[in-house]
Design a protein around this motif. Sequence first.
Motif, short mmCIF file in Angstrom:
data_model
loop_
_atom_site.label_atom_id
_atom_site.label_comp_id
_atom_site.label_asym_id
_atom_site.label_seq_id
_atom_site.Cartn_x
_atom_site.Cartn_y
_atom_site.Cartn_z
N ALA A 209 2.91 12.34 -6.97
CA ALA A 209 1.78 11.24 -6.98
C ALA A 209 2.32 9.86 -6.30
O ALA A 209 1.67 9.31 -5.32
CB ALA A 209 1.12 11.11 -8.23
N VAL A 210 3.38 9.45 -7.01
CA VAL A 210 4.14 8.50 -6.25
C VAL A 210 4.91 8.21 -5.31
O VAL A 210 4.72 7.34 -4.35
CB VAL A 210 5.21 7.90 -7.54
CG1 VAL A 210 5.67 6.73 -7.15
CG2 VAL A 210 4.29 7.65 -8.95
N TYR A 211 4.99 9.39 -4.82
CA TYR A 211 6.18 9.86 -3.54
C TYR A 211 5.64 8.90 -2.35
O TYR A 211 6.22 8.24 -1.81
CB TYR A 211 6.33 10.84 -3.24
CG TYR A 211 6.96 11.36 -2.08
CD1 TYR A 211 8.25 10.81 -1.75
CD2 TYR A 211 6.46 11.89 -0.95
CE1 TYR A 211 9.00 11.23 -0.48
CE2 TYR A 211 7.04 12.07 0.35
CZ TYR A 211 8.55 11.58 0.32
OH TYR A 211 8.92 11.83 1.86
N PRO A 212 4.05 9.21 -2.02
CA PRO A 212 3.80 8.31 -0.58
C PRO A 212 3.82 7.01 -0.73
O PRO A 212 4.02 6.29 0.08
CB PRO A 212 2.30 9.03 -0.47
CG PRO A 212 2.41 10.20 -1.46
CD PRO A 212 3.30 10.28 -2.41
N ASP A 213 3.30 6.43 -1.88
CA ASP A 213 3.35 5.00 -2.03
C ASP A 213 4.82 4.42 -1.83
O ASP A 213 5.13 3.33 -1.53
CB ASP A 213 2.76 4.44 -3.35
CG ASP A 213 1.14 4.65 -3.15
OD1 ASP A 213 0.50 4.82 -2.25
OD2 ASP A 213 0.64 4.98 -4.43
N ALA A 214 5.70 5.27 -2.73
CA ALA A 214 6.94 4.88 -2.77
C ALA A 214 7.72 4.61 -1.36
O ALA A 214 8.46 3.63 -1.12
CB ALA A 214 7.95 5.91 -3.66
N VAL A 215 7.43 5.81 -0.54
CA VAL A 215 7.98 5.66 0.61
C VAL A 215 7.53 4.38 1.69
O VAL A 215 8.27 3.81 2.37
CB VAL A 215 7.52 7.00 1.69
CG1 VAL A 215 7.86 6.79 3.21
CG2 VAL A 215 8.32 8.21 0.95
N ALA A 216 6.04 4.39 1.40
CA ALA A 216 5.57 3.00 2.13
C ALA A 216 6.03 1.81 1.76
O ALA A 216 6.12 0.90 2.57
CB ALA A 216 4.11 2.99 2.04
N ALA A 217 6.23 1.68 0.50
CA ALA A 217 6.77 0.52 -0.17
C ALA A 217 8.11 0.35 0.35
O ALA A 217 8.54 -0.82 0.68
CB ALA A 217 6.79 0.70 -1.62
N ALA A 218 9.02 1.31 0.41
CA ALA A 218 10.33 1.20 0.92
C ALA A 218 10.28 0.58 2.42
O ALA A 218 10.99 -0.33 2.73
CB ALA A 218 10.94 2.57 0.91
N HIS A 219 9.43 1.23 3.27
CA HIS A 219 9.46 0.61 4.47
C HIS A 219 8.94 -0.73 4.76
O HIS A 219 9.54 -1.79 5.64
CB HIS A 219 8.55 1.72 5.51
CG HIS A 219 8.98 3.11 5.81
ND1 HIS A 219 10.32 3.08 6.61
CD2 HIS A 219 8.62 3.88 5.53
CE1 HIS A 219 10.55 4.38 6.66
NE2 HIS A 219 9.65 4.96 5.89
N ARG A 220 7.97 -1.27 3.74
CA ARG A 220 7.45 -2.79 3.96
C ARG A 220 8.74 -3.38 3.36
O ARG A 220 8.86 -4.59 3.86
CB ARG A 220 6.18 -2.69 3.08
CG ARG A 220 5.00 -2.15 3.42
CD ARG A 220 3.82 -2.57 2.90
NE ARG A 220 4.05 -2.71 1.43
CZ ARG A 220 3.51 -1.62 0.70
NH1 ARG A 220 3.12 -0.34 1.25
NH2 ARG A 220 3.71 -1.49 -0.55
#
Length: 238
Positions: A209-220
Amino acid sequence: MPAKRGPSQCLARYYFLPWYSGAMVEELGLRERKKLQTERRVWRTALELFLERGFEKVSVQEIAAAADVSKMTVFNYYGSKEDLVLKPMEHHAGDAARAVRDRLRGESAVAAVCRQFVEMLELRDPSVGLCDQAEVLSIRRLIVETPALLLRAYANRMHGLQRLAEVLEEEAGGDRMDAQVAAGQIMAARNALINENHRRLLEGETADAVYPDAVAAAHRAFELVERGLGGYATRPAE
């Protein structure tokens, strides 16, 4: 008496890399394999006792007795009580430095660290805070709730920062202070991302569940650092 469980694959990858590979173990001689087995047994025994009773309530002598070794043997493998939890993690202190050292042609240091981080997120690697297996989360809680372990974990992070700074200084051929500043910014972003992943998992969310947000946060996060550092340490294109 039930047999003790071995570490999960997720946990094993976190703790035993670089000496978990079966192929690597097979290449060792009998004496070395026995030493490795003893080291793992001591670690597993210590971890079970710490998670059951708390870090501060377990003595090294108790760990030695439970692992059927001497107290001196424990210290032969682990220099301190804190090492029984954190020593196997130290390999990961060099992850960011390795990402920069192995970066692609035309790739900046920040982009390399970001790429590696996202790849590790996809693997649900515990070292980037995205493994929701119970054992891994229990260890994280143990570290956060134990001042001595938290202080040691911070020291490990500072060691990782220094290793990254050394690689940046060498690769960029620049000023030592510039490398320290750049490494500080990169590692601050990386550690913030890891902490957020841990927070969400400890609050009950799943890694998937966290994965998509974690990827987006990493790029930001790394994009913010990239803007500040610009083309610093970009490897020239061929």
